[in-house]
Design a protein around this motif. Sequence first.
Motif, mmCIF file in Angstrom:
data_model
loop_
_atom_site.group_PDB
_atom_site.id
_atom_site.type_symbol
_atom_site.label_atom_id
_atom_site.label_comp_id
_atom_site.label_asym_id
_atom_site.label_seq_id
_atom_site.Cartn_x
_atom_site.Cartn_y
_atom_site.Cartn_z
ATOM 1 N N ASP A 208 19.774 16.998 53.325
ATOM 2 C CA ASP A 208 20.697 15.596 53.344
ATOM 3 C C ASP A 208 21.800 14.901 53.210
ATOM 4 O O ASP A 208 21.899 14.022 52.872
ATOM 5 C CB ASP A 208 19.095 14.730 53.130
ATOM 6 C CG ASP A 208 19.215 14.444 51.107
ATOM 7 O OD1 ASP A 208 19.778 15.541 50.259
ATOM 8 O OD2 ASP A 208 18.314 13.516 50.963
ATOM 9 N N TYR A 209 23.176 16.413 52.582
ATOM 10 C CA TYR A 209 24.117 15.866 52.351
ATOM 11 C C TYR A 209 24.713 15.128 52.792
ATOM 12 O O TYR A 209 24.379 15.706 54.404
ATOM 13 C CB TYR A 209 24.112 16.844 51.672
ATOM 14 C CG TYR A 209 25.641 17.254 51.490
ATOM 15 C CD1 TYR A 209 26.045 16.593 49.897
ATOM 16 C CD2 TYR A 209 26.943 17.516 51.891
ATOM 17 C CE1 TYR A 209 27.879 16.146 49.582
ATOM 18 C CE2 TYR A 209 28.488 16.872 51.028
ATOM 19 C CZ TYR A 209 28.474 16.250 49.805
ATOM 20 O OH TYR A 209 29.200 16.633 49.229
ATOM 21 N N LYS A 210 25.090 14.020 52.697
ATOM 22 C CA LYS A 210 26.060 13.683 53.506
ATOM 23 C C LYS A 210 27.652 13.964 53.572
ATOM 24 O O LYS A 210 28.079 14.186 52.193
ATOM 25 C CB LYS A 210 26.426 11.452 53.088
ATOM 26 C CG LYS A 210 24.666 10.929 53.316
ATOM 27 C CD LYS A 210 24.200 11.512 54.261
ATOM 28 C CE LYS A 210 22.479 10.992 54.187
ATOM 29 N NZ LYS A 210 22.125 10.997 55.675
#
Length: 228
Positions: free
Chosen positions: A205-207
Motif C-alpha cells: 500500500d505504499y503511496k
Amino acid sequence: MRQPRLRFSRIGQQQQPLLVVDDFIPQPEQLIQYALQQADVRQAAGLYPGLRSTAPAAFGSYLLQYLAQPLQQCFALDPTQLQQIESYFSLVSTPAAELSPMQSIPHFDRPCPDELAAIYYLCDERHGGTSFYRHRSTAYEAITPERQDSYQQALQADFHKHGIPKGYICGDTPLFEVIASVPARFNRLVLYRCSSLHSGDIKPDYKYDLNPGSGRFTIASFLSAAKI
C-alpha cells in the motif's frame, strides 16, 4: 548537533558484515536542497525501481574519510584501495504492477565481496527500510562469481515451481527468507557488501511520492577499487 553512532553486526548463517551509522552527516537537509536543483534526473538503469541523478562527489569523499577505520575493522578492507565511489540520489517511483520478475526478488549489486554498497536515508521510517535475505533453495545469502550460475539455475527452478514473483518483496516468501532488517531513519547510513542479497521494504500500500522532500528518497553509493 548529534554525534554519529555506529553499530556493527554480522547477519545470517554466513555472518555477512553490516554497519549502520545514525546521524551520519551534520546537515543532511543540504543534500535535499542540492538534489532539488538537479536537472538530469532519469529512470535508473539496472534493477532500481525509480529515478536517479548523480549525488555530489563530496558525499562519497566524506563517507570514505569518516569511515576509514570502520571499513578496515568491520569489512577487513583497506580504505586506501576503495577510491572509486559512485553515488546516486534515488527515488522509488515504479508501481508494483510494473516491476520485472527480477525487481520482485532480493538482488545483489555486484558479485564482488570486496566491494561495498551503502544506502543513505533522506526519509524516515514511514517509507520502509532495507532487509537482507537468504535464498531458500540454495541457502545463499550473498552471490559470488562462483555462485552465479547455480543461483540463476535455482531461480529458474523456483519460478517454475512457485510461479513468477510479482510486486515488491517485503518479508518472507516461498523463495526467500529475511535474515535481518534495518528500518529507515532520516540521516541513517547502511553499509554492506555488494554481494549481499537485499531489497527495500516497499509495502503493497505504499503511496508513491515523487517529491524528494517527502518521498522514499535515498543516496545509493558503491565503493570499489580504483581502476588502473
